[in-house]
Design an enzyme around this catalytic site. Structure first.
Site, PDB file in Angstrom:
ATOM      1  N   LYS A  44      -0.683  -6.038  -4.189  1.00 16.24           N
ATOM      2  CA  LYS A  44      -1.067  -7.021  -3.177  1.00 16.24           C
ATOM      3  C   LYS A  44      -2.219  -6.520  -2.311  1.00 16.24           C
ATOM      4  O   LYS A  44      -2.195  -5.395  -1.841  1.00 16.24           O
ATOM      5  CB  LYS A  44       0.152  -7.316  -2.296  1.00 16.24           C
ATOM      6  CG  LYS A  44       0.026  -8.494  -1.370  1.00 16.24           C
ATOM      7  CD  LYS A  44       1.394  -8.799  -0.780  1.00 16.24           C
ATOM      8  CE  LYS A  44       1.373  -9.897   0.247  1.00 16.24           C
ATOM      9  NZ  LYS A  44       0.725 -11.135  -0.142  1.00 16.24           N
ATOM     10  N   GLY A  49      -0.614   0.860   0.487  1.00 18.29           N
ATOM     11  CA  GLY A  49      -0.875   1.583  -0.761  1.00 18.29           C
ATOM     12  C   GLY A  49      -2.027   0.978  -1.555  1.00 18.29           C
ATOM     13  O   GLY A  49      -2.874   1.685  -2.094  1.00 18.29           O
ATOM     14  N   CYS A  50      -2.051  -0.338  -1.629  1.00 22.06           N
ATOM     15  CA  CYS A  50      -3.091  -1.018  -2.396  1.00 22.06           C
ATOM     16  C   CYS A  50      -4.458  -0.834  -1.746  1.00 22.06           C
ATOM     17  O   CYS A  50      -5.472  -0.657  -2.421  1.00 22.06           O
ATOM     18  CB  CYS A  50      -2.756  -2.496  -2.537  1.00 22.06           C
ATOM     19  SG  CYS A  50      -1.194  -2.771  -3.412  1.00 22.06           S
ATOM     20  N   THR A  51      -4.469  -0.875  -0.422  1.00 22.64           N
ATOM     21  CA  THR A  51      -5.719  -0.660   0.299  1.00 22.64           C
ATOM     22  C   THR A  51      -6.215   0.766   0.056  1.00 22.64           C
ATOM     23  O   THR A  51      -7.393   0.975  -0.256  1.00 22.64           O
ATOM     24  CB  THR A  51      -5.520  -0.918   1.811  1.00 22.64           C
ATOM     25  OG1 THR A  51      -5.091  -2.271   1.980  1.00 22.64           O
ATOM     26  CG2 THR A  51      -6.801  -0.666   2.583  1.00 22.64           C
ATOM     27  N   ALA A  54      -7.633   1.063  -3.532  1.00 24.83           N
ATOM     28  CA  ALA A  54      -8.933   0.396  -3.684  1.00 24.83           C
ATOM     29  C   ALA A  54     -10.033   1.162  -2.948  1.00 24.83           C
ATOM     30  O   ALA A  54     -11.161   1.281  -3.445  1.00 24.83           O
ATOM     31  CB  ALA A  54      -8.844  -1.043  -3.184  1.00 24.83           C
TER      32      ALA A  54
END
Length: 161
Positions: A44, A49-51, A54
């Site tokens: 998401k 974590g995703c940020t 990326a």
């Protein structure tokens, strides 16, 4: 090797896709044939974590570019969410939107997860390294974010440079 119930594996031809992408237009795996691709699936936009993942891939994009490697992130978020996510965190990686979750399912990363005893469907953080010939060279499943982008970069260097 056959595509297993957990998705394609090393040696398999990476399943093609054509999806809407950040900034408009479409992103197709077939159009990237001829150069290596790092395809990272994440749950998401704009979660911690995703940020971090990326941002780490974006931070190493120059190194990947020097080796002719394309970085593609994919989640079930919309193009609109991807655009906001990229702008907010100054991301430089390409982001594909799989709102229908068909590619996520094809790659075996749309799985049942569990948190605090509650079961739900979500993306299992997974990265595929796809060679210039379209075959999968390496797979990282159940990725732990810290240092992952650097590990992928080291693998690319060991294979092609």
């Amino acid at each position: 090797m056959a595509i297993s119930d957990i998705g394609p594996d090393i040696g398999d031809t990476a399943p093609d896709f054509s999806l809407p992408r950040d900034g408009g237009g479409t992103l197709s795996l077939l159009a990237l044939r001829g150069k290596p691709v790092v395809l990272f699936f994440y749950p998401k936009d704009d979660t911690s974590g995703c940020t971090q993942e990326a941002i780490e891939f974006s931070g190493l994009k120059g190194d990947f570019d020097k080796m002719g490697v394309t970085l593609v992130g994919m989640s079930p978020d919309s193009v609109k969410k991807h655009d906001k996510f990229k702008a907010k965190h100054e991301l430089s990686v390409d982001l594909a939107a799989d709102e229908e979750k068909t590619v996520l399912q094809t790659y075996g990363v749309w799985v049942q997860k569990s948190m605090y005893g509650r079961k739900y469907m979500g993306v299992e953080r997974t990265t595929f390294l796809i060679g210039p010939d379209g075959r999968i060279v390496h797979v990282w499943r159940k990725v732990k974010v810290p240092g992952h982008a650097a590990e992928v970069l080291q693998t690319v260097k060991s294979l092609w440079h």
